[in-house]
Design a protein around this motif. Sequence first.
Motif, PDB file in Angstrom:
ATOM      1  N   ALA A 383       0.966  -1.155   0.074  1.00 50.92           N
ATOM      2  CA  ALA A 383       0.154   0.203   0.010  1.00 50.92           C
ATOM      3  C   ALA A 383       0.284   1.406   0.295  1.00 50.92           C
ATOM      4  N   ILE A 384       1.737   1.269   0.934  1.00 52.37           N
ATOM      5  CA  ILE A 384       2.936   2.746   1.224  1.00 52.37           C
ATOM      6  C   ILE A 384       3.807   2.287  -0.620  1.00 52.37           C
ATOM      7  N   PHE A 385       4.141   1.368  -1.129  1.00 52.58           N
ATOM      8  CA  PHE A 385       4.510   1.482  -2.265  1.00 52.58           C
ATOM      9  C   PHE A 385       3.668   2.250  -3.845  1.00 52.58           C
ATOM     10  N   SER A 386       2.144   1.792  -3.463  1.00 53.07           N
ATOM     11  CA  SER A 386       1.549   2.192  -4.799  1.00 53.07           C
ATOM     12  C   SER A 386       0.659   3.550  -4.280  1.00 53.07           C
ATOM     13  N   VAL A 387       0.548   4.308  -2.917  1.00 50.23           N
ATOM     14  CA  VAL A 387       0.403   5.581  -2.674  1.00 50.23           C
ATOM     15  C   VAL A 387       1.753   6.248  -3.261  1.00 50.23           C
ATOM     16  N   ILE A 388       2.809   6.479  -2.487  1.00 49.35           N
ATOM     17  CA  ILE A 388       3.510   6.716  -3.461  1.00 49.35           C
ATOM     18  C   ILE A 388       3.862   6.764  -5.032  1.00 49.35           C
ATOM     19  N   GLY A 389       3.159   5.553  -5.629  1.00 51.18           N
ATOM     20  CA  GLY A 389       3.840   6.065  -7.066  1.00 51.18           C
ATOM     21  C   GLY A 389       2.083   6.557  -7.781  1.00 51.18           C
ATOM     22  N   LEU A 390       0.928   6.165  -7.098  1.00 51.44           N
ATOM     23  CA  LEU A 390       0.015   7.301  -7.334  1.00 51.44           C
ATOM     24  C   LEU A 390       0.745   9.003  -6.964  1.00 51.44           C
ATOM     25  N   LEU A 391       0.835   9.174  -6.404  1.00 48.76           N
ATOM     26  CA  LEU A 391       0.990  10.559  -6.579  1.00 48.76           C
ATOM     27  C   LEU A 391       2.020  11.075  -7.140  1.00 48.76           C
ATOM     28  N   ILE A 392       2.946  10.141  -7.043  1.00 47.29           N
ATOM     29  CA  ILE A 392       3.763  10.461  -8.920  1.00 47.29           C
ATOM     30  C   ILE A 392       2.951  10.792 -10.186  1.00 47.29           C
ATOM     31  N   ASN A 393       2.212   9.066 -10.022  1.00 45.99           N
ATOM     32  CA  ASN A 393       1.188   9.340 -11.213  1.00 45.99           C
ATOM     33  C   ASN A 393       0.268  11.118 -12.226  1.00 45.99           C
ATOM     34  N   LEU A 394      -0.043  11.135 -10.735  1.00 49.46           N
ATOM     35  CA  LEU A 394      -1.184  12.290 -10.156  1.00 49.46           C
ATOM     36  C   LEU A 394      -0.524  13.554 -10.228  1.00 49.46           C
ATOM     37  N   GLY A 395       0.892  14.054 -10.053  1.00 49.10           N
ATOM     38  CA  GLY A 395       1.723  14.426 -10.408  1.00 49.10           C
ATOM     39  C   GLY A 395       1.591  15.478 -10.959  1.00 49.10           C
ATOM     40  N   LEU A 396       2.119  14.430 -11.692  1.00 53.79           N
ATOM     41  CA  LEU A 396       2.563  14.552 -13.786  1.00 53.79           C
ATOM     42  C   LEU A 396       1.303  14.823 -14.333  1.00 53.79           C
ATOM     43  N   GLN A 397       0.383  14.096 -14.483  1.00 52.15           N
ATOM     44  CA  GLN A 397      -0.580  14.060 -15.177  1.00 52.15           C
ATOM     45  C   GLN A 397      -1.341  15.283 -14.913  1.00 52.15           C
ATOM     46  N   ILE A 398      -0.817  16.118 -13.635  1.00 48.01           N
ATOM     47  CA  ILE A 398      -1.943  17.422 -14.309  1.00 48.01           C
ATOM     48  C   ILE A 398      -1.285  18.577 -14.079  1.00 48.01           C
ATOM     49  N   TRP A 399       0.489  17.944 -13.689  1.00 54.95           N
ATOM     50  CA  TRP A 399       0.817  19.288 -14.604  1.00 54.95           C
ATOM     51  C   TRP A 399       1.303  18.522 -15.981  1.00 54.95           C
ATOM     52  N   LEU A 400       1.445  17.802 -16.769  1.00 52.39           N
ATOM     53  CA  LEU A 400       1.334  17.738 -18.024  1.00 52.39           C
ATOM     54  C   LEU A 400       0.178  17.706 -18.523  1.00 52.39           C
ATOM     55  N   ILE A 401      -0.379  16.685 -18.841  1.00 52.01           N
ATOM     56  CA  ILE A 401      -2.046  16.539 -19.494  1.00 52.01           C
ATOM     57  C   ILE A 401      -2.464  18.222 -20.310  1.00 52.01           C
ATOM     58  N   PRO A 402      -2.529  18.865 -19.407  1.00 54.26           N
ATOM     59  CA  PRO A 402      -2.516  20.847 -20.267  1.00 54.26           C
ATOM     60  C   PRO A 402      -1.874  20.710 -22.118  1.00 54.26           C
ATOM     61  N   ILE A 403      -0.207  19.798 -21.315  1.00 53.97           N
ATOM     62  CA  ILE A 403       0.547  20.358 -22.458  1.00 53.97           C
ATOM     63  C   ILE A 403       0.580  19.423 -23.404  1.00 53.97           C
ATOM     64  N   TRP A 404       0.849  17.820 -23.244  1.00 54.88           N
ATOM     65  CA  TRP A 404       1.925  16.860 -23.807  1.00 54.88           C
ATOM     66  C   TRP A 404      -0.353  16.155 -24.320  1.00 54.88           C
ATOM     67  N   SER A 405      -0.929  16.566 -23.545  1.00 61.16           N
ATOM     68  CA  SER A 405      -2.245  15.463 -23.874  1.00 61.16           C
ATOM     69  C   SER A 405      -2.318  14.027 -23.473  1.00 61.16           C
ATOM     70  N   TYR A 406      -2.537  12.926 -24.133  1.00 57.65           N
ATOM     71  CA  TYR A 406      -2.172  12.334 -23.373  1.00 57.65           C
ATOM     72  C   TYR A 406      -0.872  11.674 -23.374  1.00 57.65           C
ATOM     73  N   TRP A 407       0.026  11.790 -23.925  1.00 56.19           N
ATOM     74  CA  TRP A 407       1.488  11.705 -24.395  1.00 56.19           C
ATOM     75  C   TRP A 407       2.342  11.491 -22.746  1.00 56.19           C
ATOM     76  N   ALA A 408       1.322  12.988 -21.807  1.00 59.90           N
ATOM     77  CA  ALA A 408       1.776  13.039 -20.286  1.00 59.90           C
ATOM     78  C   ALA A 408       1.097  11.975 -19.147  1.00 59.90           C
ATOM     79  N   CYS A 409      -0.154  11.072 -20.095  1.00 59.45           N
ATOM     80  CA  CYS A 409      -0.015  10.254 -19.441  1.00 59.45           C
ATOM     81  C   CYS A 409       0.826   8.789 -18.902  1.00 59.45           C
ATOM     82  N   VAL A 410       1.306   8.318 -20.382  1.00 62.67           N
ATOM     83  CA  VAL A 410       2.502   7.155 -20.590  1.00 62.67           C
ATOM     84  C   VAL A 410       3.541   7.280 -20.056  1.00 62.67           C
ATOM     85  N   TRP A 411       3.667   8.748 -19.902  1.00 58.35           N
ATOM     86  CA  TRP A 411       5.188   9.006 -19.626  1.00 58.35           C
ATOM     87  C   TRP A 411       4.984   9.054 -17.615  1.00 58.35           C
TER      88      TRP A 411
END
Length: 502
Positions: A383-411
């Motif tokens: 659970a700890i690992f997944s929470v950390i991963g989710l925070l990274i995932n969410l942070g990058l998506q919120i930051w990059l989706i408006p810029i890179w569209s669905y490529w942000a989801c991939v990275w």
Amino acid sequence: MAEMKQLAKETAVYGVSSMVGKFLNWLLVPLYSYVLASSADYGIVTHIYAWVALVIVVLTYGMETGYFRFASEKTNDESQANRVYSTTLCSLAFTSLLFSILIVLFRNDVASALGYGSHAEFIALMGVCVALDAFDSIPFAYLRYKKRAAKFAIFKLLMVVVDIFFNIFFLVLCPLISESSFDWMVNWFFDPNYGVGYVFVANIIGSSFITILLIPTILEAKFDFDAALLRKMLKYSMPILLLGIVGIMNQTVDKILFPAIYPDKNIVMSELGIYGACFKVAMVMMVFTNAFRYAYEPFVFHKYGTRDCKESYSDAMKYFVIASLIIFLGMSFYMDILQYILDEQYRVGLKVVPFVLISYLFQGVVYNLSLWYKVVDKTYWGAIFSVIGLLINLGLQIWLIPIWSYWACVWAAMACYFVIMVMSYFIGQRYYPINYQLRRIGLYVLLTATLWLVGYYFVNVDNFVLRMIFRTVLLAIFCIVVVKLDLPLSEIPLLNRLVRNK
């Protein structure tokens, strides 16, 4: 090696049925691209099914893994395994029924919140469907525990076949009949304007059908409910629930968030539809990972505590990575052919596929590594690992989706699973050290990267036939190295007979 052969055999049984089923399901993507009104309609399918994947994890609340853990417990009580099955089944039956009632009663409110206010029945249909699937997960787990792989595979395949049949029936056959002189045959129940809604109708028919087929398996339980046992199972499974929620969010949060974050609301569902369709192309890696998981989880618990269990776990990791890298190279090298499963309007997104495959590879390695906290009852680490991963995932998506569209989801997904993989390995070595064959695995990864870059980027072959031949040679080089180092022909089923004959 005998255990690896048995694991490979069960993985093959699960994998062939899953592969055939997923391939048939795969064929729905081109069907949808040609039949649905636009890629925005497929965006709706992608969005709703992302929510479905999250809800089903909540409704199973870690009890599938909990069932394996307690059913495999060494005890003198021969009825223990059945008591675990009965208790788990009763618990899932109650929660699934309760969820079904609530989602039907409050369908309008939920539909409005998700942006489907004019189609509240979409929510009711998928709510009942996901409740059935959650309940069915325990009879399916029982079949895996009993090593009835063939029955498991047949039932899973039948569910897919029924789903596909009714998709074709509602989206292809009924429109043709309604426009003919035999329109009276379908007009009493078929609405030509309902479109994407029939995707969800077909799904609930398939789930209902498989639940009926599972009734004999369900009735094998003696319904010996044990409240004390349930409390123990829930204590074990609750961290897995959190792990499952965060884990599935890491897989689906991009498709859930995308409509809310992407700035251009006029094309947001079309972009999501393109991304969702191209994401489907990479499902071969997901099929293999799931097939491996079905066989590997019972294998881990049955093998745990034996003299050579760690050696077996190490071998399983190596062979999983090898198989995954072959899939990666094969799909990447033959993308010029695979592109035709999608209509032309979707092909602009196919460049993401190799990177989605890498994310799936990371996920599979994470699953292999997760055995340590499951067998030593420290599931909170997952659970700890997944929470950390989710925070990274969410942070990058919120930051990059408006810029890179669905490529942000991939990275974002790649970064998320890479970090989880590294953390799980190093912390796992403290609590349950396993001598994974990192040098050999690293060699294969380096070889794969080199061959991929040469075949995909460095060497430009304009002629299609020559390009396919060149890439096939590169793939063959990888396979030859594998056979030379780790998989002699004498150990491969069917081929071993030819070797012996020589």
